[in-house]
Motif scaffolding. Structure first.
Motif, PDB file in Angstrom:
ATOM      1  N   GLU A  31      44.402  -2.857  -2.419  1.00  0.00           N
ATOM      2  CA  GLU A  31      43.893  -3.779  -1.396  1.00  0.00           C
ATOM      3  C   GLU A  31      42.620  -4.423  -1.923  1.00  0.00           C
ATOM      4  O   GLU A  31      41.692  -3.713  -2.329  1.00  0.00           O
ATOM      5  N   ASP A  32      42.582  -5.733  -1.938  1.00  0.00           N
ATOM      6  CA  ASP A  32      41.410  -6.479  -2.428  1.00  0.00           C
ATOM      7  C   ASP A  32      40.996  -6.027  -3.831  1.00  0.00           C
ATOM      8  O   ASP A  32      39.804  -5.911  -4.144  1.00  0.00           O
ATOM      9  N   GLY A  33      41.990  -5.750  -4.691  1.00  0.00           N
ATOM     10  CA  GLY A  33      41.715  -5.397  -6.076  1.00  0.00           C
ATOM     11  C   GLY A  33      41.257  -3.971  -6.298  1.00  0.00           C
ATOM     12  O   GLY A  33      40.885  -3.608  -7.415  1.00  0.00           O
ATOM     13  N   LYS A  34      41.263  -3.147  -5.256  1.00  0.00           N
ATOM     14  CA  LYS A  34      40.828  -1.748  -5.386  1.00  0.00           C
ATOM     15  C   LYS A  34      41.954  -0.821  -4.952  1.00  0.00           C
ATOM     16  O   LYS A  34      42.809  -1.181  -4.145  1.00  0.00           O
ATOM     17  N   LEU A  35      41.929   0.385  -5.469  1.00  0.00           N
ATOM     18  CA  LEU A  35      42.912   1.403  -5.087  1.00  0.00           C
ATOM     19  C   LEU A  35      42.528   1.918  -3.703  1.00  0.00           C
ATOM     20  O   LEU A  35      41.459   2.500  -3.519  1.00  0.00           O
ATOM     21  N   ALA A  36      43.404   1.665  -2.719  1.00  0.00           N
ATOM     22  CA  ALA A  36      43.086   1.976  -1.332  1.00  0.00           C
ATOM     23  C   ALA A  36      43.764   3.235  -0.814  1.00  0.00           C
ATOM     24  O   ALA A  36      43.268   3.861   0.129  1.00  0.00           O
ATOM     25  N   GLU A  37      44.900   3.592  -1.425  1.00  0.00           N
ATOM     26  CA  GLU A  37      45.665   4.724  -0.916  1.00  0.00           C
ATOM     27  C   GLU A  37      46.464   5.327  -2.070  1.00  0.00           C
ATOM     28  O   GLU A  37      46.895   4.603  -2.961  1.00  0.00           O
TER      29      GLU A  37
END
Length: 124
Positions: free
Chosen positions: A83-89
């Motif tokens: 999400e938005d270039g980051k690991l979210a889950e």
């Protein structure tokens, strides 16, 4: 995965993981801070090898092998939602690596070159 589990770079957690990161492995505490503490405390024996990587939409899956996490090497699948270039889950499945036996076909559970081989097949 290589930043955290090869180089043991706990500072990579802030750069790569969302502030509200969700961890679905019940053995690992929730949140980015908990992940950073876990990486900072890892034994130098822990070493991760990525293999095949598959991406679809907001999801990335990595087939890999980790040594030093358990009594013997384990083969794993890690699934991340981005999400938005980051690991979210994150979700994962780990299995003890079983040695190759000729009687069962002689194909290993993990080959560190599998990602390279898959890429070559896709371009041929």
């Amino acid at each position: 995965m290589t930043s955290l589990f090869q180089r043991h770079d706990a500072s990579a957690v802030e750069r790569l993981y969302a502030a509200d990161y969700i961890q679905h492995n019940p053995s690992i505490p929730q949140g980015r801070g908990a992940l950073q503490a876990l990486v900072a405390g890892l034994s130098q024996d822990v070493y991760y090898e990525p293999g095949l990587i598959v991406a679809e939409g907001d999801f990335v899956a990595i087939h890999g092998r980790i040594r030093g996490w358990s009594n013997g090497p384990q083969v794993m699948i890690d699934l991340f939602r981005v999400e938005d270039g980051k690991l979210a889950e994150h979700w994962d499945v780990l299995q003890d690596e079983v040695p190759v036996t000729a009687a069962l076909g002689g194909v290993p559970m993990f080959d560190p070159e599998e990602g390279t081989l898959q890429a070559q097949l896709a371009t041929s």
